[in-house]
Write a protein that holds these residues in place. Structure first.
Motif, PDB file in Angstrom:
ATOM      1  N   TYR A  13      13.924   1.792  -4.873  1.00 26.13           N
ATOM      2  CA  TYR A  13      13.805   1.310  -6.252  1.00 26.13           C
ATOM      3  C   TYR A  13      13.312  -0.137  -6.365  1.00 26.13           C
ATOM      4  O   TYR A  13      12.453  -0.434  -7.198  1.00 26.13           O
ATOM      5  N   PRO A  14      13.826  -1.091  -5.568  1.00 23.45           N
ATOM      6  CA  PRO A  14      13.355  -2.470  -5.732  1.00 23.45           C
ATOM      7  C   PRO A  14      11.887  -2.676  -5.355  1.00 23.45           C
ATOM      8  O   PRO A  14      11.288  -3.683  -5.722  1.00 23.45           O
ATOM      9  N   MET A  15      11.308  -1.715  -4.615  1.00 24.89           N
ATOM     10  CA  MET A  15       9.902  -1.828  -4.231  1.00 24.89           C
ATOM     11  C   MET A  15       8.962  -1.513  -5.390  1.00 24.89           C
ATOM     12  O   MET A  15       7.812  -1.962  -5.408  1.00 24.89           O
ATOM     13  N   VAL A  16       9.447  -0.739  -6.335  1.00 27.93           N
ATOM     14  CA  VAL A  16       8.566  -0.151  -7.349  1.00 27.93           C
ATOM     15  C   VAL A  16       7.802  -1.189  -8.166  1.00 27.93           C
ATOM     16  O   VAL A  16       6.574  -1.062  -8.344  1.00 27.93           O
ATOM     17  N   PRO A  17       8.438  -2.241  -8.692  1.00 29.02           N
ATOM     18  CA  PRO A  17       7.662  -3.202  -9.499  1.00 29.02           C
ATOM     19  C   PRO A  17       6.508  -3.859  -8.739  1.00 29.02           C
ATOM     20  O   PRO A  17       5.421  -4.060  -9.311  1.00 29.02           O
ATOM     21  N   LEU A  18       6.702  -4.193  -7.462  1.00 24.85           N
ATOM     22  CA  LEU A  18       5.602  -4.776  -6.687  1.00 24.85           C
ATOM     23  C   LEU A  18       4.518  -3.738  -6.434  1.00 24.85           C
ATOM     24  O   LEU A  18       3.319  -4.046  -6.485  1.00 24.85           O
ATOM     25  N   ALA A  19       4.907  -2.499  -6.169  1.00 24.46           N
ATOM     26  CA  ALA A  19       3.912  -1.438  -5.978  1.00 24.46           C
ATOM     27  C   ALA A  19       3.107  -1.232  -7.256  1.00 24.46           C
ATOM     28  O   ALA A  19       1.879  -1.065  -7.217  1.00 24.46           O
ATOM     29  N   TRP A  20       3.779  -1.247  -8.401  1.00 29.18           N
ATOM     30  CA  TRP A  20       3.076  -1.154  -9.685  1.00 29.18           C
ATOM     31  C   TRP A  20       2.097  -2.311  -9.854  1.00 29.18           C
ATOM     32  O   TRP A  20       0.966  -2.130 -10.299  1.00 29.18           O
ATOM     33  N   ALA A  21       2.567  -3.539  -9.533  1.00 32.90           N
ATOM     34  CA  ALA A  21       1.725  -4.728  -9.718  1.00 32.90           C
ATOM     35  C   ALA A  21       0.452  -4.628  -8.884  1.00 32.90           C
ATOM     36  O   ALA A  21      -0.649  -4.946  -9.356  1.00 32.90           O
ATOM     37  N   LEU A  22       0.582  -4.178  -7.643  1.00 36.00           N
ATOM     38  CA  LEU A  22      -0.582  -4.037  -6.773  1.00 36.00           C
ATOM     39  C   LEU A  22      -1.509  -2.947  -7.280  1.00 36.00           C
ATOM     40  O   LEU A  22      -2.735  -3.084  -7.268  1.00 36.00           O
ATOM     41  N   GLN A  23      -0.920  -1.849  -7.743  1.00 32.14           N
ATOM     42  CA  GLN A  23      -1.724  -0.742  -8.253  1.00 32.14           C
ATOM     43  C   GLN A  23      -2.454  -1.155  -9.530  1.00 32.14           C
ATOM     44  O   GLN A  23      -3.640  -0.851  -9.720  1.00 32.14           O
ATOM     45  N   ALA A  24      -1.767  -1.887 -10.415  1.00 33.79           N
ATOM     46  CA  ALA A  24      -2.383  -2.339 -11.659  1.00 33.79           C
ATOM     47  C   ALA A  24      -3.505  -3.334 -11.406  1.00 33.79           C
ATOM     48  O   ALA A  24      -4.432  -3.465 -12.218  1.00 33.79           O
ATOM     49  N   ALA A  25      -3.427  -4.045 -10.264  1.00 33.00           N
ATOM     50  CA  ALA A  25      -4.480  -5.003  -9.906  1.00 33.00           C
ATOM     51  C   ALA A  25      -5.683  -4.320  -9.274  1.00 33.00           C
ATOM     52  O   ALA A  25      -6.654  -4.998  -8.894  1.00 33.00           O
ATOM     53  N   GLY A  26      -5.632  -3.008  -9.127  1.00 31.48           N
ATOM     54  CA  GLY A  26      -6.778  -2.269  -8.617  1.00 31.48           C
ATOM     55  C   GLY A  26      -6.686  -1.832  -7.178  1.00 31.48           C
ATOM     56  O   GLY A  26      -7.633  -1.253  -6.637  1.00 31.48           O
ATOM     57  N   HIS A  27      -5.561  -2.087  -6.534  1.00 32.88           N
ATOM     58  CA  HIS A  27      -5.418  -1.701  -5.129  1.00 32.88           C
ATOM     59  C   HIS A  27      -4.931  -0.255  -5.014  1.00 32.88           C
ATOM     60  O   HIS A  27      -4.213   0.246  -5.887  1.00 32.88           O
ATOM     61  N   GLU A  28      -5.314   0.386  -3.939  1.00 28.96           N
ATOM     62  CA  GLU A  28      -4.764   1.710  -3.633  1.00 28.96           C
ATOM     63  C   GLU A  28      -3.378   1.528  -3.025  1.00 28.96           C
ATOM     64  O   GLU A  28      -3.201   0.736  -2.095  1.00 28.96           O
ATOM     65  N   VAL A  29      -2.421   2.255  -3.542  1.00 32.04           N
ATOM     66  CA  VAL A  29      -1.030   2.128  -3.099  1.00 32.04           C
ATOM     67  C   VAL A  29      -0.512   3.496  -2.686  1.00 32.04           C
ATOM     68  O   VAL A  29      -0.714   4.492  -3.393  1.00 32.04           O
ATOM     69  N   ARG A  30       0.163   3.528  -1.545  1.00 32.43           N
ATOM     70  CA  ARG A  30       0.850   4.734  -1.089  1.00 32.43           C
ATOM     71  C   ARG A  30       2.277   4.344  -0.697  1.00 32.43           C
ATOM     72  O   ARG A  30       2.522   3.221  -0.235  1.00 32.43           O
ATOM     73  N   VAL A  31       3.201   5.279  -0.848  1.00 38.43           N
ATOM     74  CA  VAL A  31       4.588   5.077  -0.421  1.00 38.43           C
ATOM     75  C   VAL A  31       4.929   6.171   0.573  1.00 38.43           C
ATOM     76  O   VAL A  31       4.928   7.359   0.240  1.00 38.43           O
TER      77      VAL A  31
END
Length: 434
Positions: A13-31
């Motif tokens: 759960y604590p990872m989610v906001p940073l993952a969102w931020a990176l994804q919103a900035a245009g990066h590809e994100v995988r978990v």
């Protein structure tokens, strides 16, 4: 950008906001995580990668206990570990060799094997295929560091609590230097080296510590930090959340939240207090002019003898929704509860059962943002006495608000994106990909 965690919701759960931020900035994100967590990952709007077997963590724990590789009860060191939790200027001798090796042999390495061995092969295979530029690992999901090293990606550790792992490693290395060369076993090094060699790499201490760390705790209250630490504001995420109608109106009396997290629902051994203890606390608080909100699973609620008129029981309430309406939060010291209460400037009563709870207790003492009590001493009369202190003495609210300001001064996940981009770019220049 690849996030890696073992299958535990409160670590994801604590990872989610940073993952969102990176994804919103245009990066590809995988978990990447084990199959048990995949629905939780996709529910958060992120793309999941399945690594490891179908076996759940609870099944794995039970199996290893039956096989004799893991004790069935709590692991209690035969010595004091108070030194591990000291918060200061970093000038400490650390645990002696006999004690720190006991912790590594009985706690750190068995936990590392339990949480990571099943994930490494799949994680390396995916990383070789997808070629992440950055791997961000949960602090105990060591498999991520192995995969990052294999593909030459930058990698860092995400810290949402005090960094006991790094402190113990530094204590170990400090004590190891004082031992004869023939008497320096290092089981954690052996674990990393075994996996690294399998994929044609060599061990380096960077595998253990990461190239950098991201830490949400305000700087004055950290343990010895990583030499390269990025500060980040904690942003709550609680999974699927719905605001209950009773929260539409302000509380009729000071609202007190008593919650012991969701981890105990995944593993019974993490239960902080018995139903009898909870009943004793409810009875002791029954005549106070408060609105007590208690989160409790339905099966536990059915075991209560009675529920006082000033108490509301809910199976689940989104913490970030209810906490700002509270005058005090009583909790077990988990990362979400501790950081969330801190973020909203609410005094807290810590029933300190989490592994790093002693250090969190020191934080509360230093800032006067709350009080703490051990689970064994959390009787009804004792909890009432401490709650009345927290409600009646404005210094606790002032201390909590000072701590809140320090937490809010840290960069948001969105503000951290450019720093991570620069870090990845620098890593590419200094270390060619294999």
């Amino acid at each position: 950008m690849l996030f890696v965690t073992f299958a535990w919701k409160t670590h994801f759960y604590p990872m989610v906001p940073l993952a969102w931020a990176l994804q919103a900035a245009g990066h590809e994100v995988r978990v990447a995580s084990e199959p048990e967590l995949l629905d939780t990952v996709t529910e958060a709007g992120l793309t999941a990668v399945s690594v490891g077997p179908e076996e759940t963590l609870e099944q794995r724990i039970r199996r290893t206990q039956e096989e004799g590789d893991l004790p069935k009860g709590p692991i209690v060191p035969p010595f004091s570990t108070d030194s591990l939790y000291e918060i200061g200027d970093g000038h400490r001798e650390g645990l002696p060799w006999e004690d720190i090796t006991w912790l590594f042999d009985n706690v750190v390495v068995p936990r590392t094997r339990l949480l990571n061995d099943g994930m490494v092969d799949d994680l390396v295979a995916f990383s070789r295929s997808w070629q992440p530029d950055l791997v961000l690992c949960d602090v105990v999901t060591n498999a991520g560091a192995v995969a990052a090293d294999v593909v030459g990606a930058a990698h860092g550790r995400l810290l949402f609590w005090l960094d006991l792992s790094l402190r113990m490693r530094r204590d170990f290395l400090r004590a190891k230097e004082q031992q004869p060369l023939a008497a320096r076993p290092d089981a954690l090094r052996d674990w990393y080296a075994g996996w690294a060699q399998k994929y044609g790499s060599d061990f380096s201490e960077e595998l253990v510590t990461g190239q950098f760390a991201i830490n949400v705790l305000p700087e004055p209250y950290r343990l010895e930090p990583h030499e390269h630490t990025l500060s980040m504001r904690y942003v709550p995420y609680n999974g699927r959340s719905v605001v209950p109608p009773w929260l539409y109106e302000p509380p009729r009396a000071p609202r007190v939240l008593m919650t012991f997290g969701i981890s105990a629902r995944q593993l019974a051994e993490l239960q902080v207090m018995s139903v009898e203890q909870v009943q004793g606390i409810l009875d002791a608080l029954a005549d106070l002019d408060i609105e007590l909100v208690l989160t409790l699973p339905e099966e536990a609620r059915q075991q209560l003898d009675s529920v006082p008129d000033n108490t509301r029981i809910a199976d689940f309430v989104p913490f970030n929704v209810v906490a700002p309406t509270c005058s005090v939060v009583i909790h077990h010291g988990g990362a979400g509860n501790f950081n969330g209460t801190l973020l909203h400037g609410v005094p807290q009563l810590l029933v300190d059962s989490a592994v790093d709870a002693p250090a969190k207790r020191i934080v509360l003492e230093k800032t006067r943002a709350g009080l703490s009590v051990s689970p064994d001493e959390a009787t009804g009369p004792r909890v009432r006495e401490m709650l009345e202190q927290l409600l009646g003495d404005g210094a606790f609210r002032a201390g909590a608000q000072r701590l809140q300001r320090e937490a809010l001064d840290q960069p948001t996940p969105g503000a951290l994106v450019q720093e991570l981009e620069r870090l990845v770019a620098g890593d590419r220049e200094s270390r060619p990909r294999p």
